[in-house]
Design an enzyme around this catalytic site. Structure first.
Site, short mmCIF file in Angstrom:
data_model
loop_
_atom_site.label_atom_id
_atom_site.label_comp_id
_atom_site.label_asym_id
_atom_site.label_seq_id
_atom_site.Cartn_x
_atom_site.Cartn_y
_atom_site.Cartn_z
N GLY A 165 0.81 -1.39 0.06
CA GLY A 165 -0.04 0.01 -0.05
C GLY A 165 0.84 1.29 0.07
O GLY A 165 2.16 1.19 -0.21
N ALA A 166 0.27 2.18 0.57
CA ALA A 166 1.10 3.58 0.30
C ALA A 166 1.39 3.75 -1.33
O ALA A 166 2.52 4.09 -1.32
CB ALA A 166 1.99 3.71 1.42
N HIS A 177 2.35 4.71 -5.08
CA HIS A 177 3.04 5.71 -5.64
C HIS A 177 2.94 5.19 -7.27
O HIS A 177 2.80 4.26 -7.49
CB HIS A 177 4.28 6.31 -5.02
CG HIS A 177 5.25 5.30 -4.79
ND1 HIS A 177 5.72 4.37 -5.81
CD2 HIS A 177 5.86 4.75 -3.68
CE1 HIS A 177 6.44 3.44 -5.31
NE2 HIS A 177 6.52 3.63 -3.86
N GLY A 235 5.72 4.03 -8.73
CA GLY A 235 6.48 3.21 -8.91
C GLY A 235 5.34 1.79 -8.68
O GLY A 235 5.53 1.05 -9.50
N HIS A 236 4.45 1.55 -7.84
CA HIS A 236 3.52 0.67 -7.89
C HIS A 236 2.51 0.71 -9.28
O HIS A 236 2.22 -0.47 -9.61
CB HIS A 236 2.59 0.82 -6.68
CG HIS A 236 3.34 0.77 -5.22
ND1 HIS A 236 3.45 2.10 -4.48
CD2 HIS A 236 3.99 -0.36 -4.64
CE1 HIS A 236 4.26 1.57 -3.35
NE2 HIS A 236 4.52 0.34 -3.45
N VAL A 294 10.92 3.12 -10.81
CA VAL A 294 10.39 4.76 -11.33
C VAL A 294 11.06 5.67 -10.17
O VAL A 294 11.36 5.44 -9.06
CB VAL A 294 9.01 4.69 -11.06
CG1 VAL A 294 8.40 6.12 -11.51
CG2 VAL A 294 8.15 3.73 -12.00
N ARG A 330 8.56 5.16 1.91
CA ARG A 330 9.10 5.73 3.02
C ARG A 330 9.67 7.17 2.82
O ARG A 330 10.07 7.86 3.86
CB ARG A 330 10.39 4.82 3.32
CG ARG A 330 10.09 3.56 4.02
CD ARG A 330 11.03 2.65 4.74
NE ARG A 330 10.77 1.67 5.41
CZ ARG A 330 10.47 0.33 4.69
NH1 ARG A 330 10.66 0.39 3.22
NH2 ARG A 330 10.11 -0.84 5.33
#
Ligand code: AMP
Length: 278
Positions: free
Chosen positions: A31-32, A34, A36-37, A176, A187
């Site tokens: 989760g969290a 961005h 990249g995900h 990314v 983080r």
């Protein structure tokens, strides 16, 4: 896009997909989310009929209680970010679904999980391997997409699937980065304003070392200079900075391709990792 919290509900959906002959792609995350995900989600969409994004902050891969406590949990904004991509299912199980009472199994992978992040985070890759194996089996994924950002983790996951004959095809997706070179990470939001300005120095120093190594500078010299630059920029500590063989991650004292330069360094109490091809 359906939000699913239990394995029973997930299985009902994936059984129907398999019966219809559809290829299932999975992007495991904590989760969290961005960009990249989201790049993994894009790759999954392009390579599968159905996409499941899993969101689970896995306690067993944190060897630091404070890091686990502080890990951002942002399900609503994660769902909002995934909505435009046509993800079919968000699987966000509770800890009790993944680790019910009596849970006693740990998958431990030697070789690729040793050294680097494995050295300073005891049990980390056991936690990763165990949860990823569970996610593969629970989702019955045909394909799974992981970021090269966590290069050692990608190697561990490939080893896991090969060694346990899990019929899932693993794809690694490029890291990314922000415009200034900092690798996106959940983080990064914990960096101070000043820390955020310092953070790109890690990638910059790694790139300079990579160029120097390719031009023939002895590996230990190039790495010592990069470490000095990272500390001079304001990082508190370089946990590791090492040249490794891309396949199998054996340590390299001299350059031979394909190689990977991997680093972990501390800034503002935040542990940043990065890696580049050399
Ligand atoms: P995490 O939520 O940090 O466990 O990451 C979930 C997946 O996203 C892992 O496969 C990561 O390697 C990948 N990922 C995280 N950051 C990036 C990034 N900056 N670029 C590409 N993939 C990433």
């Amino acid at each position: 896009m359906k939000l699913v919290h239990t394995l029973d509900e997930l299985r009902e959906i994936t059984d129907a997909w398999h019966n219809a002959g559809e290829v299932i792609g999975v992007t495991p995350t904590m989760g969290a989310l961005h960009e990249g995900h989201l790049s993994l989600v894009r790759a999954a969409k392009a390579g599968s009929d159905r996409v499941i994004t899993t969101i689970f902050v896995n306690p067993t891969q944190f060897n630091n209680a404070d890091d686990l406590d502080k890990y951002p949990r942002t399900l609503d904004s994660d769902m909002a970010q995934l909505a435009p991509f046509g993800v079919d299912v968000i699987y966000a199980p509770g800890v009790d679904q993944m680790y019910p009472d009596g849970f006693s199994t740990t998958i431990s992978i030697s070789g690729v999980s040793e050294g680097l992040c494995g050295a300073k985070r005891p049990g980390h890759f056991d936690g990763v391997a165990t949860i990823v194996a569970k996610l593969f089996l629970q989702t019955s994924a045909d394909r799974a997409f992981f970021g090269e950002k966590d290069f050692q983790q990608l190697q561990v996951v490939k080893r896991l699937a090969a060694d346990l004959n899990i019929p899932v095809e693993i794809t690694g997706c490029p890291t990314v980065r922000e415009a200034d070179g900092l690798a996106l990470s959940s983080r990064n939001v914990r960096l101070t304003e000043n820390g955020r300005k310092i953070a790109p120095a890690l990638y910059a120093a790694m790139q300079a070392a990579g160029v120097a190594i390719k031009q023939g500078t002895p590996v230990h010299e190039a790495l010592s200079e990069a470490e000095r630059d990272i500390l001079a920029a304001g990082f508190a500590e370089v946990e590791y900075l090492e040249l490794r063989a891309e396949n199998g991650l054996a340590p390299l004292g001299t350059h031979s391709e394909p190689a990977r330069l991997l680093a972990a360094a501390w800034l503002d109490g935040v542990r940043l990792i990065d890696n580049i091809a050399v």
